[in-house]
Design a protein around this motif. Structure first.
Motif, PDB file in Angstrom:
ATOM      1  N   SER A 192     -54.329  38.556 -58.418  1.00 58.11           N
ATOM      2  CA  SER A 192     -53.919  39.715 -57.816  1.00 58.11           C
ATOM      3  C   SER A 192     -54.028  39.511 -56.039  1.00 58.11           C
ATOM      4  O   SER A 192     -54.616  38.552 -55.699  1.00 58.11           O
ATOM      5  N   LEU A 193     -53.269  40.117 -55.667  1.00 61.71           N
ATOM      6  CA  LEU A 193     -53.147  40.102 -53.861  1.00 61.71           C
ATOM      7  C   LEU A 193     -53.703  41.248 -53.227  1.00 61.71           C
ATOM      8  O   LEU A 193     -53.588  42.352 -54.040  1.00 61.71           O
ATOM      9  N   PRO A 194     -53.824  41.182 -51.883  1.00 64.42           N
ATOM     10  CA  PRO A 194     -54.166  42.448 -51.290  1.00 64.42           C
ATOM     11  C   PRO A 194     -53.150  43.754 -51.553  1.00 64.42           C
ATOM     12  O   PRO A 194     -51.855  43.432 -51.435  1.00 64.42           O
ATOM     13  N   GLY A 195     -53.596  44.902 -51.862  1.00 68.26           N
ATOM     14  CA  GLY A 195     -52.800  45.860 -52.329  1.00 68.26           C
ATOM     15  C   GLY A 195     -52.651  45.905 -53.714  1.00 68.26           C
ATOM     16  O   GLY A 195     -52.046  47.019 -54.138  1.00 68.26           O
ATOM     17  N   GLN A 196     -52.946  45.018 -54.555  1.00 67.62           N
ATOM     18  CA  GLN A 196     -52.874  45.223 -55.756  1.00 67.62           C
ATOM     19  C   GLN A 196     -54.029  44.767 -56.575  1.00 67.62           C
ATOM     20  O   GLN A 196     -54.069  44.668 -57.886  1.00 67.62           O
ATOM     21  N   ARG A 197     -55.085  45.028 -55.951  1.00 66.77           N
ATOM     22  CA  ARG A 197     -56.477  44.680 -56.614  1.00 66.77           C
ATOM     23  C   ARG A 197     -56.706  45.801 -57.743  1.00 66.77           C
ATOM     24  O   ARG A 197     -56.622  46.975 -57.521  1.00 66.77           O
ATOM     25  N   ARG A 198     -57.511  45.389 -58.832  1.00 64.11           N
ATOM     26  CA  ARG A 198     -57.969  46.027 -59.707  1.00 64.11           C
ATOM     27  C   ARG A 198     -59.388  46.669 -59.432  1.00 64.11           C
ATOM     28  O   ARG A 198     -59.819  47.563 -60.063  1.00 64.11           O
ATOM     29  N   ASP A 199     -60.144  46.202 -58.454  1.00 60.12           N
ATOM     30  CA  ASP A 199     -61.473  46.531 -58.052  1.00 60.12           C
ATOM     31  C   ASP A 199     -61.422  47.383 -56.638  1.00 60.12           C
ATOM     32  O   ASP A 199     -60.069  47.266 -56.047  1.00 60.12           O
ATOM     33  N   ASP A 208     -63.083  36.435 -60.726  1.00 58.71           N
ATOM     34  CA  ASP A 208     -62.192  37.578 -61.309  1.00 58.71           C
ATOM     35  C   ASP A 208     -60.813  37.635 -60.719  1.00 58.71           C
ATOM     36  O   ASP A 208     -59.842  37.768 -61.183  1.00 58.71           O
ATOM     37  N   ARG A 209     -60.894  37.521 -59.241  1.00 56.80           N
ATOM     38  CA  ARG A 209     -59.701  37.663 -58.614  1.00 56.80           C
ATOM     39  C   ARG A 209     -58.902  36.394 -58.671  1.00 56.80           C
ATOM     40  O   ARG A 209     -57.611  36.658 -58.761  1.00 56.80           O
ATOM     41  N   ARG A 210     -59.403  35.399 -58.688  1.00 55.90           N
ATOM     42  CA  ARG A 210     -58.627  34.228 -58.856  1.00 55.90           C
ATOM     43  C   ARG A 210     -57.953  34.320 -60.377  1.00 55.90           C
ATOM     44  O   ARG A 210     -56.773  33.633 -60.364  1.00 55.90           O
TER      45      ARG A 210
END
Length: 317
Positions: A15-22, A9-11
């Motif tokens: 998203s990057l650290p500080g921008q995560r949806r989880d 999902d993250r790939r």
């Protein structure tokens, strides 16, 4: 959510650290082991090739695992893999004859301050700038406790010093390394796989790159080694003697923590792969270990990528 699904999902959302949806904290742990680090080096190459690094919130490394973490974070894991079978680098970094001359058998100063700055320069600034946090672990020489050096790294010189502290093997690599007014020795004394530190820092999902096969075990050090080491610790790092003597107990606890954690993915050298000693310099075997580690990680992690790159053996000259 499983580790593989979170990685996928993250790939996809990039998203990057500080921008995560989880609200997960996904960390990469890289085990130490000196020359055994050839296995985890190959595993980091697979992570780099699959474009998965940005999916992690932090990378923790112990000893040789810190070196491999640094190459991954600066985007040069694959480019620099040949160092494991380069005769000049390996035979100068690990020189058994140095013991007869009163010099360190494992010359981490040459490795960090010559190889990593002149022969194949490491991207120290890229490590500092990477939003994925770098967490090299070392052992406090006074207390024997594992210490995360992340907050002590403020510049490129700090990265180099942290790498030396994390890999300061007792006896073999010389004396403890001073950083911020404290003395440190090798991370593997107190935490071979930095799982306790990561869990204390609220890790929810873990990928652990291991350097020992599942069927390998390590017992307490032999009597002769304990006698020599006890004298060394008494003079140089008295607080680290107790965890050194209890190393097999600490490693067993790490295994239990990893096995019991509900969202942990461990990647190990395949069964039947070569057993590599701490000061192994057999270049062909180290090259095979890099390739075996890469394939092991690729086989597990390729499921996170819609169109993974074609697998190949290590081919860098």
């Amino acid at each position: 959510m499983t580790v593989l699904q979170l990685l996928r999902d993250r790939r996809r959302d990039r998203s990057l650290p500080g921008q995560r949806r989880d609200d997960a904290r996904l960390v990469l742990l890289i085990e130490g082991g000196s020359s055994r680090g050839a296995y985890s080096s190959g595993m980091t190459i697979a992570i780099e090739e699959l474009g998965l690094l940005a999916a992690f919130d932090a990378v923790y490394g112990s000893s040789a695992g810190s070196l491999n973490a640094a190459w991954l974070l600066c985007g040069q894991a694959a480019k620099t893999q040949h160092a494991w079978w380069d005769p000049l680098i390996m035979r100068t970094t690990i020189n058994l004859g140095n013991a007869l001359r009163g010099k360190p058998v494992v010359d981490t100063d040459f490795l960090v301050n010559t190889v990593y700055t002149k022969i194949m320069p490491m991207g120290f600034q890229e490590i500092l700038d990477n939003p994925v946090g770098f967490h090299p672990i070392a052992t406090d020489a006074r207390t024997g406790e594992p210490v995360d050096l992340h907050d002590r790294i403020h510049d490129q010189a700090g990265v180099r010093l942290a790498l030396k502290a994390s890999t300061a093997m007792p006896i073999l690599a010389g004396g403890p390394v001073e950083m911020g007014g404290q003395l440190f020795v090798d991370a593997g004394i107190s935490e071979s796989v930095p799982v306790r530190t990561a869990l204390n820092q609220q890790a929810t999902h873990i990928v652990a790159l291991r350097t020992m096969r599942e069927d390998e075990t390590s017992g307490p050090p032999p009597l002769a080694e304990r006698l020599v080491a006890s004298r060394w610790f008494a003079r140089r790092a008295p607080g680290a003697l107790a965890p050194y003597l209890r190393g097999d107990v600490l490693r067993a606890e790490e295994e239990r923590l990893l096995a019991r954690h509900p969202a942990t993915l461990q990647i190990r050298p395949p069964l039947g792969s070569a057993r590599i000693g701490r000061t192994d310099r057999r270049l062909s075997r180290l090259r095979e270990a890099v390739d075996a580690g890469r394939q092991a990680a690729f086989d597990v992690l390729a499921a996170c990528v819609d169109e993974p790159p074609r697998r190949s053996t290590c081919s860098t000259p």
